[in-house]
Structures are given as structure tokens and as C-alpha cells.
Design a protein around this motif. Structure first.
Motif, PDB file in Angstrom:
ATOM      1  N   GLY A 119       0.688  -1.438  -0.189  1.00 24.55           N
ATOM      2  CA  GLY A 119      -0.033   0.024   0.037  1.00 24.55           C
ATOM      3  C   GLY A 119       0.786   1.204   0.020  1.00 24.55           C
ATOM      4  N   ILE A 120       1.941   1.087  -0.559  1.00 24.10           N
ATOM      5  CA  ILE A 120       2.973   2.255  -0.392  1.00 24.10           C
ATOM      6  C   ILE A 120       3.016   2.861  -1.850  1.00 24.10           C
ATOM      7  CG2 ILE A 120       5.282   3.067  -0.074  1.00 24.10           C
ATOM      8  CD1 ILE A 120       3.842   2.615   2.624  1.00 24.10           C
ATOM      9  N   THR A 121       2.638   4.062  -2.016  1.00 23.25           N
ATOM     10  CA  THR A 121       2.393   4.493  -3.447  1.00 23.25           C
ATOM     11  C   THR A 121       3.413   5.582  -3.729  1.00 23.25           C
ATOM     12  OG1 THR A 121       0.558   5.969  -2.689  1.00 23.25           O
ATOM     13  CG2 THR A 121      -0.136   3.988  -3.640  1.00 23.25           C
ATOM     14  N   ALA A 122       4.190   6.099  -2.680  1.00 17.84           N
ATOM     15  CA  ALA A 122       5.199   7.136  -2.935  1.00 17.84           C
ATOM     16  C   ALA A 122       6.274   6.987  -2.208  1.00 17.84           C
ATOM     17  CB  ALA A 122       4.568   8.556  -2.646  1.00 17.84           C
ATOM     18  N   ALA A 123       7.461   7.351  -2.471  1.00 14.22           N
ATOM     19  CA  ALA A 123       8.713   7.147  -1.701  1.00 14.22           C
ATOM     20  C   ALA A 123       9.623   8.063  -2.062  1.00 14.22           C
ATOM     21  CB  ALA A 123       9.111   5.501  -1.823  1.00 14.22           C
ATOM     22  N   TYR A 124      10.635   8.234  -1.199  1.00 15.84           N
ATOM     23  CA  TYR A 124      11.886   9.189  -1.540  1.00 15.84           C
ATOM     24  C   TYR A 124      12.718   8.952  -0.550  1.00 15.84           C
ATOM     25  CZ  TYR A 124       9.491  12.347   2.018  1.00 15.84           C
ATOM     26  OH  TYR A 124       9.137  12.938   3.311  1.00 15.84           O
ATOM     27  N   ALA A 125      14.001   9.525  -0.876  1.00 14.04           N
ATOM     28  CA  ALA A 125      15.394   9.141  -0.044  1.00 14.04           C
ATOM     29  C   ALA A 125      16.263  10.438   0.047  1.00 14.04           C
ATOM     30  CB  ALA A 125      15.984   8.042  -0.392  1.00 14.04           C
ATOM     31  N   VAL A 126      16.845  10.449   1.078  1.00 16.49           N
ATOM     32  CA  VAL A 126      17.786  11.593   1.521  1.00 16.49           C
ATOM     33  C   VAL A 126      19.128  10.786   2.231  1.00 16.49           C
ATOM     34  CG1 VAL A 126      16.122  13.322   1.684  1.00 16.49           C
ATOM     35  CG2 VAL A 126      16.978  12.178   3.695  1.00 16.49           C
ATOM     36  N   PRO A 127      20.318  11.170   1.437  1.00 15.71           N
ATOM     37  CA  PRO A 127      21.687  10.734   1.946  1.00 15.71           C
ATOM     38  C   PRO A 127      21.991  11.203   3.582  1.00 15.71           C
ATOM     39  CG  PRO A 127      21.984  12.710   0.668  1.00 15.71           C
ATOM     40  CD  PRO A 127      20.520  12.531   0.790  1.00 15.71           C
ATOM     41  N   LEU A 128      22.598  10.275   4.082  1.00 17.29           N
ATOM     42  CA  LEU A 128      23.015  10.420   5.545  1.00 17.29           C
ATOM     43  C   LEU A 128      24.419  10.837   5.285  1.00 17.29           C
ATOM     44  CD1 LEU A 128      21.927  10.363   8.687  1.00 17.29           C
ATOM     45  CD2 LEU A 128      22.788   7.979   8.382  1.00 17.29           C
ATOM     46  N   ARG A 129      24.962  12.100   5.375  1.00  9.79           N
ATOM     47  CA  ARG A 129      26.086  12.450   4.817  1.00  9.79           C
ATOM     48  C   ARG A 129      26.850  13.489   5.699  1.00  9.79           C
ATOM     49  NH1 ARG A 129      23.232  15.728  -0.059  1.00  9.79           N
ATOM     50  NH2 ARG A 129      22.748  17.524   1.235  1.00  9.79           N
ATOM     51  N   THR A 130      28.123  13.261   5.807  1.00  9.67           N
ATOM     52  CA  THR A 130      28.868  14.407   6.464  1.00  9.67           C
ATOM     53  C   THR A 130      29.818  15.047   5.688  1.00  9.67           C
ATOM     54  OG1 THR A 130      30.559  12.694   7.360  1.00  9.67           O
ATOM     55  CG2 THR A 130      28.770  13.349   8.899  1.00  9.67           C
ATOM     56  N   ARG A 131      29.604  16.198   4.920  1.00  9.05           N
ATOM     57  CA  ARG A 131      30.485  16.854   4.092  1.00  9.05           C
ATOM     58  C   ARG A 131      30.567  15.994   2.791  1.00  9.05           C
ATOM     59  NH1 ARG A 131      33.373  21.241   5.888  1.00  9.05           N
ATOM     60  NH2 ARG A 131      33.344  21.351   8.346  1.00  9.05           N
ATOM     61  N   GLU A 132      31.537  15.120   2.533  1.00  9.59           N
ATOM     62  CA  GLU A 132      31.508  14.604   1.286  1.00  9.59           C
ATOM     63  C   GLU A 132      31.479  13.080   1.390  1.00  9.59           C
ATOM     64  OE1 GLU A 132      31.403  16.070  -1.785  1.00  9.59           O
ATOM     65  OE2 GLU A 132      31.478  17.767  -0.702  1.00  9.59           O
ATOM     66  N   GLU A 133      31.286  12.690   2.719  1.00 16.17           N
ATOM     67  CA  GLU A 133      31.323  11.402   3.072  1.00 16.17           C
ATOM     68  C   GLU A 133      29.819  11.019   3.232  1.00 16.17           C
ATOM     69  OE1 GLU A 133      32.802   7.727   6.249  1.00 16.17           O
ATOM     70  OE2 GLU A 133      33.027  10.193   6.849  1.00 16.17           O
ATOM     71  N   VAL A 134      29.492  10.044   2.483  1.00 17.85           N
ATOM     72  CA  VAL A 134      28.097   9.289   2.592  1.00 17.85           C
ATOM     73  C   VAL A 134      28.085   8.307   3.331  1.00 17.85           C
ATOM     74  CG1 VAL A 134      26.250   8.298   1.184  1.00 17.85           C
ATOM     75  CG2 VAL A 134      27.600   9.989   0.128  1.00 17.85           C
ATOM     76  N   LEU A 135      27.364   8.437   4.486  1.00 20.47           N
ATOM     77  CA  LEU A 135      27.323   7.054   5.553  1.00 20.47           C
ATOM     78  C   LEU A 135      26.124   6.468   5.248  1.00 20.47           C
ATOM     79  CD1 LEU A 135      27.521   9.599   8.635  1.00 20.47           C
ATOM     80  CD2 LEU A 135      29.348   8.283   7.492  1.00 20.47           C
ATOM     81  N   GLY A 136      25.073   6.748   4.710  1.00 19.17           N
ATOM     82  CA  GLY A 136      24.021   5.860   4.443  1.00 19.17           C
ATOM     83  C   GLY A 136      23.000   6.713   3.652  1.00 19.17           C
ATOM     84  N   ALA A 137      21.561   6.300   3.897  1.00 18.93           N
ATOM     85  CA  ALA A 137      20.483   6.923   3.380  1.00 18.93           C
ATOM     86  C   ALA A 137      19.238   6.794   4.266  1.00 18.93           C
ATOM     87  CB  ALA A 137      20.136   6.299   1.778  1.00 18.93           C
TER      88      ALA A 137
END
Length: 250
Positions: A119-137
Motif C-alpha cells: 500500500g505504499i504509493t510514494a517514496a523518496y530518500a535523502v543521503p545521510l552524509r557529513t560533508r563529502e562522506e556518505v554514511l547511508g540513506a
């Protein structure tokens, strides 16, 4: 807490996520709280956090307390398909996508199928980051209507605050470890100086001569110098073992 204006709840959350200088810090609980906050502020059905391992492999790490089974299913599909996958790959936010669209079915077939089944019809994501290092999302899952750009900005602000909190916690742990090492080194140095002084006085010799005897004994027996020094100050190591030429004379 829904009667409190969203702006105030957001401000409170941003302050909360900065408070990570704790010895008992629990990363999973902390990021679970981030997911719960996203559900609360963004009126989502669920939210989850995926982290990057040292080898670059994404793994589901934390999820909102509401509908955990749903979120776990969506996170399980995210490493190879979905907005979190794209956000981890690019290090950028993935704007809200309507999952009933043909575009979603083509781009993320596995994720889209799982989401629609729940029943999920919309989704989005944002990065978990510190400066240029991406830790996750951070992934946010919604029913109709789809999320707005303002909600995307709020999600990114929360993720940035949490990433900064994680960075502070990592620095804090490193500082504590370094402090412990320095304290241990200082204690060892004090122990060695005490042993040098005791031997120099007993032998009526120079401190450097006593130190040389300590160091040579430690090397011969492959022992840490501070351990040998402790044995001297506690009088469990005879002088004769340090100065064989004295035949045990004190």
C-alpha cells in the motif's frame, strides 16, 4: 505530540540529534529515533535507515517503530532497487516518486512491486552524509498523496543533523580512546621513573644506569618496561636478576 506545531517539533528534533556525546550511545536506537521522527513530521507510513559498510555494501540498519515488518520488507529490497539505492549511489536526495507510475516500475521493479503490495504509493530518500562522506540513506514511505518538496527538505535537514551527531560521536569516542592511551602512557612513565629512582638509590648509581638495567632486563625477557618497573617498586623482582654481576646483593 501532533498538537505541537511541526516547526517546533522539527526544532526540538534537530537539537535532540546533536546530543550524542554519550558513553552509552546506541547507534541503532539513535537512527531508529530518526526514522520515527521522519514518520511523525512527514506523515509517513514508515521510514528506514540503510548504512554503507566499509566495503561500500549497503545494509538495512534501523527502522521506524510503526509497521516494522513493512519497513523491513522495503529496506530488504532497497540495496538493489529503490530511492535509497539511488541516493547511496549518487550521494544526493531522490525526490518523491509516485510508485504507480510507469517510470517507477521500469527504474525500480523489485522495490516498486514490494511497496505497492504494502500500500505504499510514494517514496523518496535523502543521503545521510557529513560533508563529502556518505554514511547511508534515509528512506521515507508514504501512501497517497505523494510527498512535497518541503517534506524532502525537512527530511534532508533531519538526516544532516543525525549525520552530524554521528560524526560528533565518532570524534568523541576517538578522543576518549586517545585520552585513555595518554593516561596509560603517563602512568607507565611514572612507574618507570619510580623504579629508576629506587634502583639508583639502592645501587648508589646514576638514574640512567638504573634505567639501562631495567630496559635490558625487559628486552632479555621480552616484557613490557612498565611491568618490569612495577615489579621493582613492588619488590617482587630481586636486584640480582637485574644486575647479575652483583650476585643478588641489595
Amino acid at each position: 505530540m501532533s498538537h505541537v506545531p511541526r516547526e517546533l517539533r522539527l526544532a526540538t528534533a534537530l537539537v535532540e540529534f546533536s546530543d550524542t556525546l554519550l558513553d552509552e550511545f546506541d547507534a541503532e536506537r539513535y537512527l531508529g529515533r530518526l526514522a520515527d521522527t521522519c514518520v511523525d513530521l512527514l506523515e509517513a507510513r514508515g521510514a528506514g535507515v540503510s548504512l554503507l559498510e566499509a566495503d561500500g555494501r549497503p545494509v538495512p540498519f534501523a527502522h521506524s517503530s510503526e509497521r516494522p515488518h513493512l519497513v523491513r520488507s522495503l529496506l530488504a529490497a532497497s540495496p538493489t532497487s529503490g530511492p535509497a539505492h539511488d541516493s547511496l549511489r549518487t550521494g544526493k536526495a531522490v525526490p518523491p516518486v509516485v510508485l504507480t507510475s510507469e517510470e517507477a516500475a521500469v527504474c525500480w521493479p523489485t522495490f516498486t512491486a514490494v511497496a505497492l503490495r504494502h500500500g505504499i504509493t510514494a517514496a523518496y530518500a535523502v543521503p545521510l552524509r557529513t560533508r563529502e562522506e556518505v554514511l547511508g540513506a534515509v528512506s521515507i514511505f508514504k501512501p497517497e498523496p505523494p510527498a512535497t518538496e518541503a517534506e524532502l527538505a525537512i527530511a534532508q535537514s533531519l538526516a544532516d543533523a543525525a549525520a552530524l551527531g554521528l560524526s560528533h560521536q565518532r570524534t568523541y569516542v576517538q578522543y576518549r580512546e586517545l585520552t585513555g592511551q595518554l593516561q596509560q602512557a603517563l602512568a607507565s612513565r611514572v612507574q618507570i621513573e619510580q623504579a629508576k629512582g629506587m634502583l639508583a638509590e639502592r645501587w648508589n648509581t646514576e638514574p640512567d644506569t638504573a634505567f639501562t638495567a631495567l630496559r635490558q632486563y625487559a628486552r632479555r625477557n621480552r616484557l613490557p618496561l612498565d611491568q618490569v618497573s612495577r615489579a621493582v617498586t613492588q619488590r617482587t623482582l630481586a636486584d640480582g636478576q637485574l644486575r647479575p654481576d652483583t650476585s643478588g646483593r641489595a
